[in-house]
Design an enzyme around this catalytic site. Sequence first.
Site, PDB file in Angstrom:
ATOM      1  N   THR A  72       0.850  -1.206   0.000  1.00 43.90           N
ATOM      2  CA  THR A  72       0.000   0.000   0.000  1.00 43.90           C
ATOM      3  C   THR A  72       0.878   1.245   0.000  1.00 43.90           C
ATOM      4  OG1 THR A  72      -1.764  -1.146   1.177  1.00 43.90           O
ATOM      5  CG2 THR A  72      -1.774   1.261   1.299  1.00 43.90           C
ATOM      6  N   ASN A 152      -5.560  -9.587  -7.269  1.00 43.80           N
ATOM      7  CA  ASN A 152      -5.780 -10.168  -5.942  1.00 43.80           C
ATOM      8  C   ASN A 152      -7.086 -10.942  -5.835  1.00 43.80           C
ATOM      9  OD1 ASN A 152      -6.116  -7.267  -6.351  1.00 43.80           O
ATOM     10  ND2 ASN A 152      -7.333  -7.301  -4.489  1.00 43.80           N
ATOM     11  N   GLN A 182       0.666  -9.640  -5.364  1.00 40.99           N
ATOM     12  CA  GLN A 182       0.049 -10.969  -5.320  1.00 40.99           C
ATOM     13  C   GLN A 182       0.856 -12.018  -6.085  1.00 40.99           C
ATOM     14  OE1 GLN A 182      -2.281 -12.168  -3.551  1.00 40.99           O
ATOM     15  NE2 GLN A 182      -3.298 -10.347  -2.762  1.00 40.99           N
ATOM     16  N   SER A 202       4.732  -7.031  -1.336  1.00 44.49           N
ATOM     17  CA  SER A 202       4.111  -7.107  -0.015  1.00 44.49           C
ATOM     18  C   SER A 202       4.633  -8.354   0.695  1.00 44.49           C
ATOM     19  CB  SER A 202       2.598  -7.208  -0.201  1.00 44.49           C
ATOM     20  OG  SER A 202       1.986  -7.510   1.027  1.00 44.49           O
ATOM     21  N   GLY A 203       5.300  -8.184   1.849  1.00 45.07           N
ATOM     22  CA  GLY A 203       5.919  -9.318   2.544  1.00 45.07           C
ATOM     23  C   GLY A 203       4.915 -10.372   2.999  1.00 45.07           C
ATOM     24  N   HIS A 204       3.765  -9.911   3.560  1.00 44.39           N
ATOM     25  CA  HIS A 204       2.857 -10.892   4.163  1.00 44.39           C
ATOM     26  C   HIS A 204       2.107 -11.723   3.136  1.00 44.39           C
ATOM     27  CE1 HIS A 204      -1.191  -8.768   3.861  1.00 44.39           C
ATOM     28  NE2 HIS A 204      -0.375  -7.780   3.564  1.00 44.39           N
ATOM     29  N   THR A 240      12.907   4.885  11.238  1.00 39.73           N
ATOM     30  CA  THR A 240      13.734   3.752  11.687  1.00 39.73           C
ATOM     31  C   THR A 240      13.150   2.462  11.132  1.00 39.73           C
ATOM     32  OG1 THR A 240      14.246   4.984  13.676  1.00 39.73           O
ATOM     33  CG2 THR A 240      14.686   2.617  13.739  1.00 39.73           C
ATOM     34  N   CYS A 328      -8.831  -6.563   1.724  1.00 46.52           N
ATOM     35  CA  CYS A 328      -8.514  -5.173   2.035  1.00 46.52           C
ATOM     36  C   CYS A 328      -9.761  -4.305   1.961  1.00 46.52           C
ATOM     37  CB  CYS A 328      -7.469  -4.639   1.072  1.00 46.52           C
ATOM     38  SG  CYS A 328      -5.980  -5.611   1.083  1.00 46.52           S
TER      39      CYS A 328
HETATM   40  N1  PLP Z   1      -1.628  -4.660  -4.161  1.00 45.80           N
HETATM   41  C1  PLP Z   1      -2.330  -5.787  -4.273  1.00 45.80           C
HETATM   42  C2  PLP Z   1      -2.555  -6.382  -5.631  1.00 45.80           C
HETATM   43  C3  PLP Z   1      -2.855  -6.405  -3.140  1.00 45.80           C
HETATM   44  O1  PLP Z   1      -3.546  -7.542  -3.264  1.00 45.80           O
HETATM   45  C4  PLP Z   1      -2.645  -5.812  -1.873  1.00 45.80           C
HETATM   46  C5  PLP Z   1      -3.252  -6.390  -0.665  1.00 45.80           C
HETATM   47  O2  PLP Z   1      -4.159  -7.195  -0.729  1.00 45.80           O
HETATM   48  C6  PLP Z   1      -1.882  -4.644  -1.804  1.00 45.80           C
HETATM   49  C7  PLP Z   1      -1.402  -4.088  -2.973  1.00 45.80           C
HETATM   50  C8  PLP Z   1      -1.588  -3.999  -0.482  1.00 45.80           C
HETATM   51  O3  PLP Z   1      -0.562  -4.740   0.170  1.00 45.80           O
HETATM   52  P1  PLP Z   1      -0.174  -4.508   1.689  1.00 45.80           P
HETATM   53  O4  PLP Z   1      -1.120  -5.309   2.505  1.00 45.80           O
HETATM   54  O5  PLP Z   1       1.242  -5.017   1.791  1.00 45.80           O
HETATM   55  O6  PLP Z   1      -0.237  -3.061   1.980  1.00 45.80           O
END
Ligand code: PLP
Length: 386
Positions: A72, A152, A182, A202-204, A240, A328
């Site tokens: 994001t 996504n 994704q 995106s790490g997670h 930081t 999201c």
């Molecule tokens: N971009 C895409 C295509 C996503 O699917 C997502 C989250 O679902 C994001 C950006 C945002 O990622 P983050 O959760 O790391 O902010």
Amino acid sequence: MRVYLDANATYGPLAEIEHKVQSLLAQSYNPSSVHAEGQSARATIESARDELAKLIDAPKSSSRIVFCSGATEANNHVVHLPFLSPNGYGSEVNHIVTTALEHPCIIEPAKSIPGVKTCFVRPNNSFQITPEMITEHVSEDTKLVSIMLANNETGQIFDVASIASAVRAKNPKALIHCDAAQAVGKIPVSYTELGVDLLSISGHKFGALTGIGALVISDAVESKPYIAGGAQEHRWRSGTENVVGIGSIGLASKCHQLNGINIQRAMLAEKEMLLSVLSEISDIEHHIPTDISTLPNTINVRVHGIKADDLVVALDLAGVCISSGSACSSGKPLPSPVITAMGFSEEHAKETIRISTRGDHTDAEIEFAANQIKGAIERMRSKRAA
Ligand code: PLP
């Protein structure tokens, strides 16, 4: 039993990371400090940068990886990037070209920058976004073109490399960005082969902790921080560093380098098992035609006559985690903008579920989940009919 089929919302920490959490926590010092504790934190960050660069084939000689809080933030940075200079906002004709299928963290900032006209390209009748459909809107005023690598919600994969080269040919000055949030961890991703200037990660979404991500930036792009006030991350991103989160991205990257292909195969095997049970249920409609590439882990279907939100709750109670549309944007009772941008009705979008596999379940667990999904749909339909 609980079966987690919501990897596109978040993958959950890889076992390797869970095992090393204590040693990651021990690194949580200020990496700018000169003492040994600080320098040990610095070493963790630089090693993570190297591992992520290897995973996504980002050459150190011509690009840099800037860690941030997630895709994001990376995407917001990118959308503002062309305008982050004195008098940059609203001073001249500026133009962004992107798609109507992007994540809201591209769409929302692209709509709100003063003086910027954004073109949101919609897929054609065969659900594709072709290079021509993008270049048609690129002019000499275009400052940024942003295209996601994988969606996504639907899992659709876009031909970003062909789009990037067509855009470059038409306007070599426009920045080209790819949101790969994704894609990393689900398909092989090469920053070099995509040929873009900027890539969001995106790490997670691939097994690191939540709240950590990265922006890959070509050395040809002029440094303009979005968050200022410190000189961290080569002056690109002040604050930081999140050493624990960055360390987790390093570990996840290493794990996917060694085992990514097996994880992707296992995701696909789970997806195929689930698809075979879904095919036994009447009135299930797939959104993406089979001749279009999709992620190996994502199923996105309309279940006729059932509100997706109700099905998600029923399955949660039965021990199965899935989602309706993008996590999201859940919480907002709005139909998925991705499904409506593809030309489907709002009613259609409200009956859409997303199942996204992680590749770490046993066959018995997937069979259990498939039976729960089938059973919940049948029960809800017969209740409606009664
Ligand atoms: N971009 C895409 C295509 C996503 O699917 C997502 C989250 O679902 C994001 C950006 C945002 O990622 P983050 O959760 O790391 O902010």
